[in-house]
Design a protein around this motif. Structure first.
Motif, PDB file in Angstrom:
ATOM      1  N   ALA A   1     -10.915  97.999 -28.974  1.00 33.38           N
ATOM      2  CA  ALA A   1     -10.601  98.516 -30.061  1.00 33.38           C
ATOM      3  C   ALA A   1      -9.827  99.584 -30.801  1.00 33.38           C
ATOM      4  O   ALA A   1      -8.878  99.124 -31.883  1.00 33.38           O
ATOM      5  N   LYS A   2      -9.175 100.750 -29.722  1.00 30.18           N
ATOM      6  CA  LYS A   2      -8.729 101.363 -30.355  1.00 30.18           C
ATOM      7  C   LYS A   2      -8.743 102.185 -28.829  1.00 30.18           C
ATOM      8  O   LYS A   2      -8.838 102.363 -28.206  1.00 30.18           O
TER       9      LYS A   2
ATOM     10  N   TRP B   1     -12.428 127.572 -30.298  1.00 28.84           N
ATOM     11  CA  TRP B   1     -11.804 125.181 -30.399  1.00 28.84           C
ATOM     12  C   TRP B   1     -12.833 124.926 -30.178  1.00 28.84           C
ATOM     13  O   TRP B   1     -12.486 124.531 -28.482  1.00 28.84           O
ATOM     14  N   PRO B   2     -13.685 124.313 -30.406  1.00 29.53           N
ATOM     15  CA  PRO B   2     -14.573 123.727 -30.023  1.00 29.53           C
ATOM     16  C   PRO B   2     -14.463 122.308 -29.589  1.00 29.53           C
ATOM     17  O   PRO B   2     -15.064 121.926 -28.901  1.00 29.53           O
ATOM     18  N   THR B   3     -13.595 121.285 -29.334  1.00 27.79           N
ATOM     19  CA  THR B   3     -13.096 120.465 -29.511  1.00 27.79           C
ATOM     20  C   THR B   3     -12.092 120.405 -28.429  1.00 27.79           C
ATOM     21  O   THR B   3     -11.284 121.072 -27.184  1.00 27.79           O
ATOM     22  N   GLU B   4     -12.775 118.874 -28.036  1.00 33.25           N
ATOM     23  CA  GLU B   4     -11.252 118.573 -27.293  1.00 33.25           C
ATOM     24  C   GLU B   4     -10.241 116.824 -27.648  1.00 33.25           C
ATOM     25  O   GLU B   4     -11.357 116.524 -28.854  1.00 33.25           O
ATOM     26  N   ASP B   5      -9.055 117.037 -27.842  1.00 35.97           N
ATOM     27  CA  ASP B   5      -7.891 116.178 -28.512  1.00 35.97           C
ATOM     28  C   ASP B   5      -7.240 115.523 -28.165  1.00 35.97           C
ATOM     29  O   ASP B   5      -6.959 115.181 -27.124  1.00 35.97           O
ATOM     30  N   TYR B   6      -7.552 114.209 -29.191  1.00 39.12           N
ATOM     31  CA  TYR B   6      -7.301 113.044 -28.981  1.00 39.12           C
ATOM     32  C   TYR B   6      -5.562 112.429 -29.808  1.00 39.12           C
ATOM     33  O   TYR B   6      -5.916 113.094 -31.062  1.00 39.12           O
ATOM     34  N   GLN B   7      -4.739 112.127 -29.639  1.00 41.44           N
ATOM     35  CA  GLN B   7      -4.295 111.096 -30.386  1.00 41.44           C
ATOM     36  C   GLN B   7      -4.231 109.706 -30.718  1.00 41.44           C
ATOM     37  O   GLN B   7      -4.219 108.541 -29.380  1.00 41.44           O
ATOM     38  N   LEU B   8      -4.733 109.089 -31.627  1.00 40.62           N
ATOM     39  CA  LEU B   8      -4.979 107.546 -31.640  1.00 40.62           C
ATOM     40  C   LEU B   8      -2.976 106.798 -31.588  1.00 40.62           C
ATOM     41  O   LEU B   8      -2.307 107.000 -32.934  1.00 40.62           O
ATOM     42  N   VAL B   9      -3.531 105.742 -31.103  1.00 40.54           N
ATOM     43  CA  VAL B   9      -1.969 105.048 -30.711  1.00 40.54           C
ATOM     44  C   VAL B   9      -2.182 103.754 -30.890  1.00 40.54           C
ATOM     45  O   VAL B   9      -1.034 103.217 -32.360  1.00 40.54           O
ATOM     46  N   GLU B  10      -3.392 103.295 -31.387  1.00 41.52           N
ATOM     47  CA  GLU B  10      -3.127 102.314 -31.899  1.00 41.52           C
ATOM     48  C   GLU B  10      -4.686 100.882 -31.689  1.00 41.52           C
ATOM     49  O   GLU B  10      -5.678 101.872 -31.615  1.00 41.52           O
ATOM     50  N   ALA B  11      -4.361 100.858 -32.647  1.00 37.54           N
ATOM     51  CA  ALA B  11      -5.860 100.136 -33.199  1.00 37.54           C
ATOM     52  C   ALA B  11      -5.945  98.904 -33.585  1.00 37.54           C
ATOM     53  O   ALA B  11      -5.787  98.798 -34.578  1.00 37.54           O
ATOM     54  N   ARG B  12      -7.042  97.922 -33.634  1.00 36.23           N
ATOM     55  CA  ARG B  12      -7.305  96.793 -33.993  1.00 36.23           C
ATOM     56  C   ARG B  12      -8.597  96.853 -34.619  1.00 36.23           C
ATOM     57  O   ARG B  12      -9.062  95.739 -35.629  1.00 36.23           O
TER      58      ARG B  12
ATOM     59  N   THR C   1      -8.845 102.149 -39.690  1.00 40.81           N
ATOM     60  CA  THR C   1      -9.063 103.688 -39.448  1.00 40.81           C
ATOM     61  C   THR C   1      -8.716 104.779 -40.101  1.00 40.81           C
ATOM     62  O   THR C   1      -7.899 104.043 -41.282  1.00 40.81           O
ATOM     63  N   GLU C   2      -9.364 105.824 -40.508  1.00 41.15           N
ATOM     64  CA  GLU C   2      -9.159 106.977 -41.176  1.00 41.15           C
ATOM     65  C   GLU C   2      -8.643 107.843 -40.471  1.00 41.15           C
ATOM     66  O   GLU C   2     -10.207 108.664 -39.428  1.00 41.15           O
TER      67      GLU C   2
ATOM     68  N   LEU D   1     -14.098 109.292 -31.226  1.00 43.54           N
ATOM     69  CA  LEU D   1     -13.018 108.195 -30.548  1.00 43.54           C
ATOM     70  C   LEU D   1     -14.413 106.667 -31.451  1.00 43.54           C
ATOM     71  O   LEU D   1     -12.560 105.568 -30.784  1.00 43.54           O
ATOM     72  N   PHE D   2     -15.180 106.453 -31.271  1.00 40.49           N
ATOM     73  CA  PHE D   2     -15.884 105.712 -31.620  1.00 40.49           C
ATOM     74  C   PHE D   2     -15.664 104.901 -33.076  1.00 40.49           C
ATOM     75  O   PHE D   2     -15.893 104.672 -34.286  1.00 40.49           O
ATOM     76  N   ALA D   3     -14.735 106.203 -34.178  1.00 40.31           N
ATOM     77  CA  ALA D   3     -15.311 105.712 -35.734  1.00 40.31           C
ATOM     78  C   ALA D   3     -14.795 104.066 -36.271  1.00 40.31           C
ATOM     79  O   ALA D   3     -13.708 104.598 -35.328  1.00 40.31           O
ATOM     80  N   GLY D   4     -15.705 103.998 -36.958  1.00 41.86           N
ATOM     81  CA  GLY D   4     -14.741 102.482 -37.383  1.00 41.86           C
ATOM     82  C   GLY D   4     -15.255 100.932 -36.878  1.00 41.86           C
ATOM     83  O   GLY D   4     -14.468 100.483 -37.022  1.00 41.86           O
ATOM     84  N   ILE D   5     -15.835 101.209 -35.509  1.00 40.63           N
ATOM     85  CA  ILE D   5     -16.083 100.940 -34.386  1.00 40.63           C
ATOM     86  C   ILE D   5     -18.072 100.115 -34.629  1.00 40.63           C
ATOM     87  O   ILE D   5     -18.549 101.111 -33.996  1.00 40.63           O
ATOM     88  N   PRO D   6     -17.551  98.740 -34.609  1.00 36.35           N
ATOM     89  CA  PRO D   6     -19.362  98.805 -35.267  1.00 36.35           C
ATOM     90  C   PRO D   6     -20.024  98.713 -33.007  1.00 36.35           C
ATOM     91  O   PRO D   6     -19.183  98.235 -32.283  1.00 36.35           O
ATOM     92  N   ALA D   7     -21.002  98.744 -32.779  1.00 42.47           N
ATOM     93  CA  ALA D   7     -20.809  99.150 -30.898  1.00 42.47           C
ATOM     94  C   ALA D   7     -21.366  97.515 -30.678  1.00 42.47           C
ATOM     95  O   ALA D   7     -20.791  97.983 -29.363  1.00 42.47           O
ATOM     96  N   GLU D   8     -21.176  95.888 -30.900  1.00 41.29           N
ATOM     97  CA  GLU D   8     -21.030  95.642 -30.890  1.00 41.29           C
ATOM     98  C   GLU D   8     -19.151  94.327 -31.079  1.00 41.29           C
ATOM     99  O   GLU D   8     -19.344  93.617 -30.445  1.00 41.29           O
ATOM    100  N   GLN D   9     -18.560  95.638 -30.944  1.00 48.56           N
ATOM    101  CA  GLN D   9     -17.536  95.118 -32.222  1.00 48.56           C
ATOM    102  C   GLN D   9     -16.839  94.109 -30.876  1.00 48.56           C
ATOM    103  O   GLN D   9     -16.569  94.564 -29.974  1.00 48.56           O
TER     104      GLN D   9
END
Length: 296
Positions: free
Chosen positions: A174-175, A263-274, A277-278, A284-292
């Motif tokens: 998905a992402k 800085w309590p986070t680890e950081d990522y760049q969203l590159v592609e999504a199916r 997304t907002e 990192l799982f935002a917007g993904i149903p568990a059985e997507q």
């Protein structure tokens, strides 16, 4: 139902220096995390002069085997699943000396071969999220760059039923994210905090060098996962790779109590999504149903 994250790394220890606290967090929350090590790290040097003599001797005799033991310990510290893709470490040739990557190592294997191997893993594990390196590999090691290339090809081909039909049922992740551990704003924020809290600390000079080193790197992170409760798990995983991570490693420059505030986070760049997304994101799982199961 749990979500599944797959992180693709070049060598054993990369999974502990890049996104380890995220892995530990998601496992603790009941999700599944699989780390893929593309190579065995056979070409690595022993970087820890304080490694005890018996361990030092074993590592010199059998670096590949020794690093497998370290990886098993790091895996236990994070609670993750792990797969070896099975390729030989390409090493880091010295271009100024005219060195080149040795034939038969990961960076020289035809891309379609290593892509098929990774597609098999994707289709078996069926991750919702894939994390890898950017086109520069995070830093320009041949295996890191190849890891990017293989990951991008597998992201695309795992969803295509016409590609590698014998490698399992198609699965569309998905992402897709690039890890952005070396976030320049993170270094600057911590540098300013340590100067205020401990102005005479040697860390001020050390971190100042890091700030300068990464000053020209753009901040491309879109997604920030709060992992401050899992910094100790990350450090345990790093220490498991004792041949590569000495006690005075820059990885331990940051006192965790201060890091958790600054800085309590680890950081990522969203590159592609199916999936929709907002940005920015905190999961990192935002917007993904568990059985997507996303169709390509």
């Amino acid at each position: 139902m749990p979500h599944r994250l797959m992180a693709v790394h070049a060598h054993p220890d990369d999974e502990s220096s890049k996104g380890a606290a995220t892995s530990a967090k998601y496992v603790a929350e009941g999700n599944e995390v699989l780390v893929v090590s593309c190579t065995g790290g056979e070409a690595g040097d022993i970087l820890n002069e304080d490694l005890p003599a018996p361990a030092m001797s074993r590592a010199h005799r059998d670096m590949a085997g020794f690093r497998r033991g370290e990886m098993a310990a790091a895996q236990a510290a994070l609670g993750i699943e792990h797969v070896w893709l099975g390729y030989h470490d390409s090493g880091l040739p010295d271009a100024e000396k005219g060195e080149t990557v040795r034939p038969g190592t990961f960076a020289t294997v035809p891309l379609e071969y290593s892509t098929e191997a990774l597609v098999r893993v994707v289709r078996r594990f069926r991750p919702h999220v894939l994390v890898t390196y950017d086109e520069n590999g995070g830093y320009p090691h041949p295996d890191h760059i190849r890891t990017h290339e293989v990951s991008m090809a597998a992201w695309r081909d795992a969803a295509d039923p016409s590609k590698y039909p014998d490698a399992g049922e198609p699965w569309a992740v998905a992402k897709l994210y690039y890890e952005r551990t070396m976030n320049p704003r993170r270094f600057t924020a911590f540098y300013e905090a340590i100067k205020e809290r401990e102005p005479d600390s040697p860390l001020v000079e050390q971190l100042g060098e890091w700030v300068q080193r990464f000053a020209d790197r753009p901040d491309l992170a879109t997604s920030h996962v709060d992992v401050h409760e899992y910094f100790d798990a990350r450090d345990a995983a790093l220490r498991a790779h004792a041949s590569q991570v000495p006690p005075n490693s820059p990885f331990f420059y940051w006192p965790n109590d201060l890091l958790a505030t600054v800085w309590p986070t680890e950081d990522y760049q969203l590159v592609e999504a199916r999936v929709p997304t907002e940005l920015p994101e905190s999961d990192l799982f935002a917007g993904i149903p568990a059985e997507q199961d996303v169709t390509a």
